[in-house]
Every structure is written in C-alpha cells, then in structure tokens.
Design a protein around this motif. Structure first.
Motif, PDB file in Angstrom:
ATOM      1  N   ARG A   1       0.829  -1.204   0.000  1.00  0.00           N
ATOM      2  CA  ARG A   1       0.000   0.000   0.000  1.00  0.00           C
ATOM      3  C   ARG A   1       0.869   1.261   0.000  1.00  0.00           C
ATOM      4  O   ARG A   1       0.577   2.231  -0.698  1.00  0.00           O
ATOM      5  N   PHE A   2       1.950   1.229   0.783  1.00  0.00           N
ATOM      6  CA  PHE A   2       2.863   2.366   0.818  1.00  0.00           C
ATOM      7  C   PHE A   2       3.501   2.601  -0.548  1.00  0.00           C
ATOM      8  O   PHE A   2       3.579   3.749  -1.024  1.00  0.00           O
ATOM      9  N   LEU A   3       3.962   1.554  -1.193  1.00  0.00           N
ATOM     10  CA  LEU A   3       4.645   1.692  -2.478  1.00  0.00           C
ATOM     11  C   LEU A   3       3.694   2.172  -3.571  1.00  0.00           C
ATOM     12  O   LEU A   3       4.102   2.918  -4.472  1.00  0.00           O
ATOM     13  N   VAL A   4       2.438   1.758  -3.496  1.00  0.00           N
ATOM     14  CA  VAL A   4       1.450   2.272  -4.456  1.00  0.00           C
ATOM     15  C   VAL A   4       1.255   3.771  -4.244  1.00  0.00           C
ATOM     16  O   VAL A   4       1.241   4.564  -5.195  1.00  0.00           O
ATOM     17  N   GLN A   5       1.115   4.168  -2.987  1.00  0.00           N
ATOM     18  CA  GLN A   5       0.914   5.594  -2.681  1.00  0.00           C
ATOM     19  C   GLN A   5       2.083   6.445  -3.155  1.00  0.00           C
ATOM     20  O   GLN A   5       1.889   7.591  -3.596  1.00  0.00           O
ATOM     21  N   ARG A   6       3.300   5.903  -3.091  1.00  0.00           N
ATOM     22  CA  ARG A   6       4.478   6.647  -3.508  1.00  0.00           C
ATOM     23  C   ARG A   6       4.743   6.549  -5.019  1.00  0.00           C
ATOM     24  O   ARG A   6       5.752   7.069  -5.496  1.00  0.00           O
ATOM     25  N   GLY A   7       3.874   5.864  -5.740  1.00  0.00           N
ATOM     26  CA  GLY A   7       3.996   5.828  -7.187  1.00  0.00           C
ATOM     27  C   GLY A   7       4.970   4.810  -7.741  1.00  0.00           C
ATOM     28  O   GLY A   7       5.331   4.876  -8.926  1.00  0.00           O
ATOM     29  N   HIS A   8       5.401   3.850  -6.918  1.00  0.00           N
ATOM     30  CA  HIS A   8       6.335   2.835  -7.393  1.00  0.00           C
ATOM     31  C   HIS A   8       5.636   1.718  -8.165  1.00  0.00           C
ATOM     32  O   HIS A   8       6.296   0.897  -8.803  1.00  0.00           O
ATOM     33  N   ALA A   9       4.328   1.675  -8.087  1.00  0.00           N
ATOM     34  CA  ALA A   9       3.548   0.677  -8.818  1.00  0.00           C
ATOM     35  C   ALA A   9       2.124   1.182  -8.949  1.00  0.00           C
ATOM     36  O   ALA A   9       1.688   2.072  -8.208  1.00  0.00           O
ATOM     37  N   ARG A  10       1.391   0.619  -9.920  1.00  0.00           N
ATOM     38  CA  ARG A  10       0.015   1.058 -10.163  1.00  0.00           C
ATOM     39  C   ARG A  10      -0.950   0.495  -9.139  1.00  0.00           C
ATOM     40  O   ARG A  10      -1.941   1.135  -8.798  1.00  0.00           O
ATOM     41  N   ASP A  11      -0.688  -0.723  -8.687  1.00  0.00           N
ATOM     42  CA  ASP A  11      -1.595  -1.364  -7.743  1.00  0.00           C
ATOM     43  C   ASP A  11      -0.833  -2.379  -6.907  1.00  0.00           C
ATOM     44  O   ASP A  11       0.365  -2.612  -7.110  1.00  0.00           O
ATOM     45  N   VAL A  12      -1.548  -2.971  -5.949  1.00  0.00           N
ATOM     46  CA  VAL A  12      -0.916  -3.907  -5.010  1.00  0.00           C
ATOM     47  C   VAL A  12      -0.349  -5.120  -5.741  1.00  0.00           C
ATOM     48  O   VAL A  12       0.759  -5.583  -5.429  1.00  0.00           O
ATOM     49  N   LYS A  13      -1.067  -5.633  -6.722  1.00  0.00           N
ATOM     50  CA  LYS A  13      -0.570  -6.808  -7.453  1.00  0.00           C
ATOM     51  C   LYS A  13       0.762  -6.519  -8.128  1.00  0.00           C
ATOM     52  O   LYS A  13       1.663  -7.357  -8.141  1.00  0.00           O
ATOM     53  N   GLU A  14       0.889  -5.323  -8.691  1.00  0.00           N
ATOM     54  CA  GLU A  14       2.149  -4.966  -9.344  1.00  0.00           C
ATOM     55  C   GLU A  14       3.281  -4.840  -8.334  1.00  0.00           C
ATOM     56  O   GLU A  14       4.430  -5.205  -8.621  1.00  0.00           O
ATOM     57  N   VAL A  15       2.989  -4.332  -7.151  1.00  0.00           N
ATOM     58  CA  VAL A  15       4.022  -4.255  -6.105  1.00  0.00           C
ATOM     59  C   VAL A  15       4.567  -5.637  -5.796  1.00  0.00           C
ATOM     60  O   VAL A  15       5.794  -5.849  -5.741  1.00  0.00           O
ATOM     61  N   PHE A  16       3.675  -6.598  -5.575  1.00  0.00           N
ATOM     62  CA  PHE A  16       4.140  -7.946  -5.258  1.00  0.00           C
ATOM     63  C   PHE A  16       4.988  -8.496  -6.398  1.00  0.00           C
ATOM     64  O   PHE A  16       6.046  -9.093  -6.168  1.00  0.00           O
ATOM     65  N   ARG A  17       4.545  -8.284  -7.620  1.00  0.00           N
ATOM     66  CA  ARG A  17       5.254  -8.822  -8.786  1.00  0.00           C
ATOM     67  C   ARG A  17       6.632  -8.184  -8.951  1.00  0.00           C
ATOM     68  O   ARG A  17       7.601  -8.864  -9.288  1.00  0.00           O
ATOM     69  N   LYS A  18       6.758  -6.865  -8.683  1.00  0.00           N
ATOM     70  CA  LYS A  18       8.003  -6.148  -8.938  1.00  0.00           C
ATOM     71  C   LYS A  18       8.948  -6.108  -7.746  1.00  0.00           C
ATOM     72  O   LYS A  18      10.161  -5.964  -7.919  1.00  0.00           O
ATOM     73  N   PHE A  19       8.396  -6.222  -6.516  1.00  0.00           N
ATOM     74  CA  PHE A  19       9.225  -5.977  -5.343  1.00  0.00           C
ATOM     75  C   PHE A  19       9.256  -7.099  -4.308  1.00  0.00           C
ATOM     76  O   PHE A  19      10.269  -7.274  -3.632  1.00  0.00           O
TER      77      PHE A  19
END
Length: 276
Positions: free
Chosen positions: A139-157
């Motif tokens: 949720r933090f990474l989405v808010q900071r613009g590192h990913a479009r959504d939660v699924k992308e955060v998991f996939r990328k990070f």
C-alpha cells in the motif's frame, strides 16, 4: 432459510483495513450470518469481534490464519473454532509475530538499498495493528507511485528474485496443526489454488496435511475461479476432507469477493461448519 457463512476474513489486527468491530458490522449488513475472524498469526481481535457481534444478528467463529513453511512454499492454514487463549497456540503465534517484525525491518532495509527510502516507516503507518506485513508495504509503495496497484508491487518488489523479497521462516505443518489441535480447533488449508503448485505437489501437501490430522480444504475462496471451486471440491472428496468457504476479505478497497457474495459449495461437499 440457509445461513450465509464466511470463514476467512482479516481486520486491522493483521493486514485488513477495518477494525474487528467494523468488519463485523459490515458483514452483518451484507447478510453474513456466521463470520470467522482469521487474522494472520494473531488472535487479539477476536474479543472485539465478539463484542460487536452481540449488537448484531451474527455469530463469530474464533479463528486464525497460520503461516507455514512447506517444501519451499509458504502455505496458510486456518484454525477455525479455536480457543484463542490456548497456551500452546498463543506461544506459537508469539514466535511468528516476532519473526514478522524482524521480516518487516529486513524488507525495509532491502528496499532502502535499492533507493526506496522510508519503506519500513511508511508500512508501519499503514499498519494500524501490531503486525507489519507485506500488504502494508504494498500500500505504501502504491501511494508513492512505485507501482500502479498492489498486485504490481508484489510482482516487482516482494516475490522471489525481487528487491524486497525475504524468504519466510514460518511454522512447520506439523507445528501449526498441533497448535490448532491443542486449541480445540479444526485445521483447514486456505486458498489452495493460490500456491502455484503442480497438481502432484498440491496433492502431496493435502495428503500430508490429512495424515497430520487436518480436517478441511477451503474449496470456495475469494481468490479461486469457478473452475477451481470444482477442482478443489474433487481434492477434498479424494482425501476425505470437509469443505470450507471464505472470502479472504481484507477491506472494501481490495476485496477478492465482497462480504456476503460467496457462492454455494459445489454439490457433494460436506461443509466444515456442520462439524463445529
């Protein structure tokens, strides 16, 4: 009239976005009759859920979702209808919570090495309960613009091979089932179709789970497709397991399936709630 059951949900005690009381009220509004609160490795919200349920026409099943390491996979096992004060269960969960806190700090450290500063502090702000989990980082990474959504955060990070990945060191399957059994509960494999296992490996997991005293399989899950409902129903039948149903609800912002909208179990399933 048949009752509506939802035997898998999360609150702010772990990585949900609603307090236990808010979750109970939302479930009651959605027509759920029986709700299991199954926070990750933590039972401290059950008392609040029970208090809220006294105000509404809804029953609470005390539960927990225990993190398990099995043959290189992280697997989740639900303990349903447990005694949340059982000493052996509480000691085991305390160990897992300590590990979760270390893992959160380590995820933050690894992300900082990749130039993402303040991730641990940001995740802590997202976590209103005692535990800081990967979803809070997401949720933090989405808010900071590192990913479009939660699924992308998991996939990328946050999965293997990526900057914020930390391998899990959880309970063994035997330990988890022992804790649940000592607490008088029923052990159920949560969302079995999510583990990205081959059919043979999944059946080995289910077989070992059954041999250790496991009782049920989450056949209907918010993260299962319709085809997977029937596949998991066949696995449950093959191994003589009861069938469970749960939304895995974390909050209205990111539901797998909204509360009160679970479909019926496939024909031929023996519901786990008939054996509470």
């Amino acid at each position: 009239m048949s009752l509506k059951y939802d035997l898998h949900s999360h609150s702010t005690v772990s990585d949900g976005t609603l307090t236990p009381a808010q979750l109970v009220h939302l479930a009651a509004d959605a027509g759920v009759n029986v709700l299991a609160l199954t926070d990750h490795d933590n039972v401290s919200g059950i008392g609040q859920a029970r208090m809220a349920a006294r105000e509404r026409d809804i029953s609470i099943v005390p539960g927990v979702e225990i993190s398990v390491s099995w043959n290189g996979h992280t697997v989740h096992v639900l303990g349903l209808n447990i005694d949340p004060d059982a000493p052996i269960l509480c000691a085991g969960l305390e160990r897992l919570c300590d590990y979760r806190q270390w893992r959160a700090r380590e995820i933050g450290r690894r992300l900082a090495k990749k130039g993402i500063e303040g991730a641990y502090e940001g995740a802590c702000e997202e976590a209103t309960g005692a535990l800081v989990g990967r979803l809070h980082f997401a949720r933090f990474l989405v808010q900071r613009g590192h990913a479009r959504d939660v699924k992308e955060v998991f996939r990328k990070f946050l999965v293997s091979g990526n900057p914020g990945y930390v391998s899990g060191e959880w309970a063994s399957l035997e330990e988890a089932l022992g804790w649940i059994g000592d607490a008088g509960g029923m052990a159920v494999i949560a969302h079995p179709a999510r583990y990205n296992m081959t059919r043979g490996k999944l059946r080995r997991l289910i077989g070992e789970f059954r041999e250790l005293g496991g009782r049920g399989l989450e056949v209907v899950s918010g993260s299962h497709s319709k085809d997977e409902y029937f596949t998991m129903a066949r696995h449950a039948s093959d191994f003589g397991l009861l069938a469970s149903a749960g939304s895995d609800f974390h909050g209205p912002e990111n539901p797998w399936i909204n509360l009160g909208q679970l479909p019926d179990l496939p024909p031929g399933c023996e519901p786990v709630w008939n054996h509470f």
